[in-house]
Structures are given as C-alpha cells and as structure tokens.
Motif scaffolding. Structure first.
Motif, PDB file in Angstrom:
ATOM      1  N   THR A 532     -18.710   4.617  36.236  1.00 47.84           N
ATOM      2  CA  THR A 532     -17.549   3.843  36.669  1.00 47.84           C
ATOM      3  C   THR A 532     -17.383   2.668  35.721  1.00 47.84           C
ATOM      4  O   THR A 532     -18.308   2.321  34.970  1.00 47.84           O
ATOM      5  N   LEU A 533     -16.211   2.029  35.778  1.00 48.28           N
ATOM      6  CA  LEU A 533     -16.008   0.859  34.921  1.00 48.28           C
ATOM      7  C   LEU A 533     -17.040  -0.221  35.218  1.00 48.28           C
ATOM      8  O   LEU A 533     -17.610  -0.823  34.309  1.00 48.28           O
ATOM      9  N   ASP A 534     -17.283  -0.491  36.501  1.00 50.16           N
ATOM     10  CA  ASP A 534     -18.246  -1.536  36.848  1.00 50.16           C
ATOM     11  C   ASP A 534     -19.677  -1.114  36.542  1.00 50.16           C
ATOM     12  O   ASP A 534     -20.528  -1.956  36.222  1.00 50.16           O
ATOM     13  N   ALA A 570      -9.556  10.382  37.708  1.00 53.79           N
ATOM     14  CA  ALA A 570     -10.791  10.551  38.478  1.00 53.79           C
ATOM     15  C   ALA A 570     -11.798   9.435  38.214  1.00 53.79           C
ATOM     16  O   ALA A 570     -12.796   9.310  38.934  1.00 53.79           O
ATOM     17  N   VAL A 571     -11.564   8.617  37.191  1.00 52.13           N
ATOM     18  CA  VAL A 571     -12.475   7.510  36.870  1.00 52.13           C
ATOM     19  C   VAL A 571     -12.191   6.351  37.822  1.00 52.13           C
ATOM     20  O   VAL A 571     -11.045   5.926  37.982  1.00 52.13           O
ATOM     21  N   LYS A 572     -13.228   5.838  38.453  1.00 50.08           N
ATOM     22  CA  LYS A 572     -13.082   4.766  39.433  1.00 50.08           C
ATOM     23  C   LYS A 572     -13.566   3.438  38.866  1.00 50.08           C
ATOM     24  O   LYS A 572     -14.330   3.398  37.898  1.00 50.08           O
ATOM     25  N   LYS A 573     -13.137   2.353  39.499  1.00 51.49           N
ATOM     26  CA  LYS A 573     -13.603   1.034  39.081  1.00 51.49           C
ATOM     27  C   LYS A 573     -15.048   0.813  39.513  1.00 51.49           C
ATOM     28  O   LYS A 573     -15.891   0.395  38.733  1.00 51.49           O
ATOM     29  N   SER A 574     -15.335   1.074  40.813  1.00 57.20           N
ATOM     30  CA  SER A 574     -16.690   0.871  41.302  1.00 57.20           C
ATOM     31  C   SER A 574     -17.101   2.018  42.219  1.00 57.20           C
ATOM     32  O   SER A 574     -17.902   2.857  41.848  1.00 57.20           O
ATOM     33  N   ASN A 577     -13.695   4.636  46.554  1.00 53.34           N
ATOM     34  CA  ASN A 577     -12.461   4.091  47.116  1.00 53.34           C
ATOM     35  C   ASN A 577     -11.720   3.144  46.170  1.00 53.34           C
ATOM     36  O   ASN A 577     -10.609   2.721  46.475  1.00 53.34           O
ATOM     37  N   SER A 578     -12.326   2.806  45.052  1.00 57.21           N
ATOM     38  CA  SER A 578     -11.710   1.832  44.136  1.00 57.21           C
ATOM     39  C   SER A 578     -10.929   2.560  43.048  1.00 57.21           C
ATOM     40  O   SER A 578     -11.364   2.682  41.904  1.00 57.21           O
ATOM     41  N   VAL A 579      -9.779   3.054  43.428  1.00 59.98           N
ATOM     42  CA  VAL A 579      -8.940   3.868  42.535  1.00 59.98           C
ATOM     43  C   VAL A 579      -8.280   2.971  41.489  1.00 59.98           C
ATOM     44  O   VAL A 579      -7.784   1.885  41.797  1.00 59.98           O
ATOM     45  N   ILE A 580      -8.283   3.426  40.242  1.00 57.57           N
ATOM     46  CA  ILE A 580      -7.593   2.720  39.164  1.00 57.57           C
ATOM     47  C   ILE A 580      -6.233   3.358  38.915  1.00 57.57           C
ATOM     48  O   ILE A 580      -5.198   2.698  38.892  1.00 57.57           O
ATOM     49  N   LEU A 581      -6.231   4.685  38.726  1.00 57.22           N
ATOM     50  CA  LEU A 581      -5.003   5.441  38.455  1.00 57.22           C
ATOM     51  C   LEU A 581      -4.848   6.521  39.522  1.00 57.22           C
ATOM     52  O   LEU A 581      -5.792   7.272  39.786  1.00 57.22           O
ATOM     53  N   TYR A 582      -3.669   6.606  40.120  1.00 51.22           N
ATOM     54  CA  TYR A 582      -3.432   7.612  41.147  1.00 51.22           C
ATOM     55  C   TYR A 582      -2.930   8.930  40.566  1.00 51.22           C
ATOM     56  O   TYR A 582      -3.376  10.002  40.951  1.00 51.22           O
ATOM     57  N   HIS A 583      -1.974   8.842  39.670  1.00 50.06           N
ATOM     58  CA  HIS A 583      -1.447  10.073  39.083  1.00 50.06           C
ATOM     59  C   HIS A 583      -0.694   9.725  37.810  1.00 50.06           C
ATOM     60  O   HIS A 583      -0.382   8.554  37.536  1.00 50.06           O
ATOM     61  N   GLN A 584      -0.403  10.747  37.036  1.00 54.21           N
ATOM     62  CA  GLN A 584       0.311  10.586  35.777  1.00 54.21           C
ATOM     63  C   GLN A 584       1.810  10.416  36.041  1.00 54.21           C
ATOM     64  O   GLN A 584       2.394  11.105  36.880  1.00 54.21           O
TER      65      GLN A 584
END
Length: 590
Positions: A532-534, A570-574, A577-584
């Motif tokens: 995840t990003l975090d 599919a990549v999350k922040k943490s 439940n911590s969605v960054i991008l929902y869809h294109q």
C-alpha cells in the motif's frame, strides 16, 4: 477496610452516580456519568498501589460508544491453528517478543488487527530512546527503560535500523533551577543512569548550538538517543518472520473461552485458534484482551498527543531531544509561577507526572519533531488533529526554537497513549489465568523499553512451555537483518555501482527523500510485504517530505500495480477501505 473507605469517600464526593467495590484484589468502579473528566478523575482517585492490584474503571460515559471497526477480511484461514504462542498486537512490543521467541523452535503467531505493524501508538511516537530520569525507581517503566536503553545500540546494528545517541537536554532559565538539576543528578545515579550532569551555557552549546538567549545552562543526559520507531518495529517483525515466526495482519481477536484458569480457544475474524500461551500486547485494547482472558486488573484510559513535523531544513535547530525545565518560567510567559509548583516538583522527582511535556526532537531522518501534548479522551481511536492544539504547541516551542516559523511545518499527526491509572506498565504473568502474559499500559517509554520487555516475557514463555514440552533452541536463528540499500546514505561510487547492476536504483521516484524505484521494489519483495502507499511510506519514507506525496504518490501506486500485475484502482492507501481510485474515467490504460 480503612483504605477502601477512604477511596469510597473521595469518589462519592466526586459523583454519587459512581459505585465502588473491591473484587479479586482490585478497586472496581461502575456507573454512568456525563463527562469524561469525571471518569478519569475517579480512576485516579481509586489508585492505591500498596493495597490493591489495580483499578478496573467500568464507568460509562453517557452517550458514548466506542467505534472499533472490524477488518474487512472475514475468512477461516487460521481456523484450527494451534500455535505454541499467540501474540496479540503488532506494535513494537509485540514484534520484539516475536523476534525473541523466534530464537526457539516454536510455532509463533502474531496477530494484528490493522493492515500493518506499527500502526498504533508505536507509529505515532517521536522515536526518543529515553534516559528515564523522570520515572520512579520502583516502577516497571524505570526497570525496563534502563535495560532497553542499554540494548538499543547493539540491537540497531543487528537489524540495520538508524540510531543515534546524542543525548537529551533539559534547559534551565533561572539559577535556582540548578538545585533541581543537582537533585535529579543524584536521583539518576541512584537509579543506575550514568553521565547525567549540569552544563553551563557555553558547555551546553557544544551539544545544542542554537540555544535561546535566556537559557543559562541545563541538564545533559548522554545516554538519550533517537531511532525510527516504525522502522525498528518493521525490522523486528521482518527478522522474526525470517526466523520462522508468523504474522497475520488484518486479524482481530473477538472473544476467548476460559476454563479452569486456562484460555481454551481464541476467536478471530479468521477463525478459531487454540494457543498454549497468549501474550497480550494489544496497546489501547490491552485491558479488553485481559478481560476476555479472565485476568483483568487494570484499565486503559486513552490519552492522545499531537506531534508536529518540520521540513528538514529546520532540523538544525536541535541536535538531540530538548525540552525546557518543567519548573521554568519563560520570558514570554506572564504568570509568576507554575500552578502548584511544589507538587509538580515532587511529581517530577517521584515519577508521578503523567506527561513529560512538549519538547523538540531531532528526528533520525533530519526533521524536527515538536510535541506531543497530552489530552484525555474516551475514544481509543481518536487520532484527529485540531488546529488550536497544533497552534498552541507551535507557539510554545517558538520560545525555545526562536528561528522556527509556521511555514517550516510540513505535517502533523496524533497518536493515542495506552495509559493505566497507575501510570505504569503492566508486565506480568496471569494472576487468575495461567496461560496468559500481559504487556499492558505500554505508553512512553515503550519504544525504549520494548527490547527488555521482550526478553523477560520470552523467558517466561520458555519456562511455562517447558512444563509440558521440550523447548529447543532454534539452530538456524539469525539475529541479523541485512536491510536493502538506502541510496541516499551511500557514497557516489557505491551508488553508481548499484545503478549499473540494477538501473531501477537510478530512477528517483521521491525527490524529497531521494527514494528510487529499485528500493520500492525491494520493499515489495520483503518478508513482510504491505503493498500500500502507507506501507511503502513507513518502510522507505516516500511521501514524508515537503510535498507529502503530491509528486511521488501516483508513481509509487503505479509501481505497486505493475509489480503485482493488478489494476491501479486496486492499490490502496492503507487498509482495504482506504480507496484511492474507484474506476477509470478516461481512455488511457490503467
């Protein structure tokens, strides 16, 4: 009875809505009140260390319900497992215990309810390796802090974790404060803390060149140090996994069954476990785990604290960790004396003070950390930051760091301390349940004390397990963790050689912290991968610089997606439940 009656009288005077009882050697408080200050005050009034095991404060705050979100994962992947030792909690203490136990051929399972280790109080810690002169000589805090402080230099080398021992400084403003320093110096000597001394201004400037004009000198404590608490925790966890311990993230304990002084099974969101020994290192929820295990003698009352982080360009203002004497009156303050100065003095000498106060810390990575404050809160998840508190902390410390500007601040964060009403650790074997061990109430100096706590608890485990099985030393145990290269610490020739071998090391992703694509891929291939990003941020620091991830965040997300061949969404922040991008939304490829 006399002691019990005294406690009852004090608490009745506080609120007639609170009932007091004595159960299994503890003072137990129940009732419903309308403000949290009353709950905390009642717990403090109930403390009697000489005559009772502890305070069980079950007073409820009217209208408040604790929000404790369950992990998104609900499966049976651990169902039926029978670990020799189950460790609950992935903070620095839990991970240190896992590493110590991995010295033996045991089935060790650590469960952490969050998406990574070091996400609770450990990750919101300033990283000071404390001297401990402010603790009571009789306290567990002092005993484990003293041992842990001595362990840190060697442990940091073994695990390739940054550590500096530049000391700690308490500044003095008035000549009369020298008397207090000399008393503290004598106390330090009696506690086994070496090197504590008073230095006049000119001598002190050799350690802290940027002293404000009004400082006349201060107490210098050479054994104080600085580390990165989350990096140390990750290193402990990775070394434990390398030595065959297991770590299950997103795994929350929900209940236990006990019978005949034994924990029979432990239920989690990933199934039912049957451990021989349970180690409670659950941070702010340690009292709840103790309750589940039938062995509760303490209560956690959450105490949150906010820290401020400055740009690295401001790091020169402090070289170690530095604070003003708690008895000092700064030139900018209008009040003549602190409130109850004699009481504050006594509390400082006996270790009864509930907070070390706000200070300045030179972080191991070159930033300056400012804080924390101390605010009682009913919410164990209360990591919110508040502008008025940030401003108050900043204005206070501008009096010491006179060149500090508000524009130097790049971030701030809040953590929650796991304080008991006795203001001490609860490190002990079970009193009413035989196969549980507690590491509860671990607030500051928990980072310093963790290695020492781990050694003692591991020793208890081996003794307890030895009664029913033969415990064998792990012949393959390797105490060393060889960290992947950190290019911003290497000489040009070494860095160039790595880049020639792997060009990914030459692709800078985070300009603020000088982190390369190759380092990120190394982290994604580690023994405890958190993609995840975090998760990458805690391991390498992309996103911790001035831009706070504004430039490097999208690049890190892309590297994670490419590495695991998953959509960028599919990549999350943490956590899940911590969605960054929902869809294109556009036609470009993900």
């Amino acid at each position: 009875m006399r002691h019990f009656n005294k406690i009852c009288k004090q608490i009745r005077a506080l609120s007639p809505r609170i009932t007091v009882s004595e159960e299994r050697g503890c003072i137990v408080l129940r009732g419903v009140v309308d403000d949290w200050d009353t709950v905390v005050k009642a717990g403090q009034l109930a403390v009697d260390k000489k005559n009772y095991l502890g305070v069980i404060n079950d007073i409820r705050l009217n209208g408040f319900e604790q929000n404790k979100p369950l992990p998104a994962v609900q499966d049976q992947s651990l169902n039926g497992e029978k670990p020799d030792v189950l460790i609950i909690g992935g903070g620095i203490v839990g991970c240190a215990i896992a590493r110590e136990l991995s010295r033996y051929q045991l089935d060790i399972l650590l469960v952490e309810r969050k998406a990574d280790v070091a996400l609770g109080a450990t990750g919101a810690n300033g990283g000071v390796v404390h001297v401990g002169v402010n603790f009571s000589k009789k306290s567990q805090k002092h005993r484990y802090n003293l041992r842990g402080n001595q362990i840190y230099p060697a442990l940091s080398k073994q695990l390739s974790v940054p550590f500096e021992q530049k000391g700690q400084v308490m500044l003095c403003v008035k000549n009369w404060e020298r008397i207090l320093v000399w008393i503290l110096k004598l106390k330090a000597k009696a506690m086994g803390i070496s090197g504590v001394t008073y230095l006049k201004r000119d001598a002190l400037r050799q350690h802290e060149p940027h002293l404000p004009d009004f400082v006349i000198g201060g107490m210098y404590m050479p054994t104080g140090g600085i580390t990165s608490p989350y990096e140390m925790t990750i290193a402990l966890a990775e070394n434990a996994v390398a030595n065959k311990a297991r770590i299950s993230l997103n795994t929350q304990v929900t209940s236990m069954e006990t019978s005949n002084r034994q924990i029979i099974h432990v239920d989690t969101n990933k199934g039912r476990l049957y451990p021989q020994i349970v180690i409670n290192a659950a941070g702010v929820y340690a009292d709840e785990i103790a309750e589940m295990g039938g062995d509760r003698t303490f209560t956690i009352h959450p105490r949150r604290g906010t820290d401020i982080i400055t740009d690295k360009k401001s790091g020169y203002m402090v070289r170690s960790s530095m604070g003003i004497s708690p008895f000092a009156i700064l030139p900018h303050q209008l009040s003549a004396l602190p409130k109850n100065p004699i009481k504050r003095m006594i509390n400082g000498f006996t270790g009864k003070s509930h907070t070390k106060g706000v200070g300045l810390i030179h972080s191991i990575h070159g930033n300056m950390l400012i804080g924390p404050n101390a605010i009682e809160t009913p919410d164990r998840e209360d990591t919110a930051t508040h502008g008025n508190e940030v401003n108050s902390i900043l204005e206070m410390q501008k009096q010491i760091a006179t060149e500090l500007k508000s524009s130097d601040v790049i971030a701030y964060f809040t953590g929650v301390r796991a304080a008991t009403y006795e203001e001490d650790f609860v490190v002990r074997k079970g009193l009413f349940t035989d196969n549980i061990i507690h590491a509860g109430g671990i607030q500051s100096p928990g980072v310093t004390a963790a290695p020492a706590i781990a050694k003692e608890i591991a020793g208890w485990c081996i003794q307890m397990l030895g009664q029913s099985m033969k415990v064998v030393v792990n012949p393959d145990f390797n105490p060393l963790r060889i960290a992947p290269p950190r290019l911003n610490t290497l000489e040009d020739s070494t860095r160039n050689a790595l880049i020639r071998e792997n060009p990914d090391y030459g692709m800078i992703v985070c300009r603020c912290e000088e982190i390369s694509k190759g380092e990120i891929i190394d982290a994604l291939n580690s023994s405890l991968t958190v993609p995840t990003l975090d998760g990458i941020k805690r391991r390498l620091r992309p996103g911790m610089g001035r831009c706070q991830g504004g430039f490097c965040g999208p690049l890190v997300a892309r590297i994670i997606a490419d590495h695991f061949d998953i959509p960028l969404s599919a990549v999350k922040k943490s956590s899940e439940n911590s969605v960054i991008l929902y869809h294109q939304t556009k036609g470009a490829p993900q």
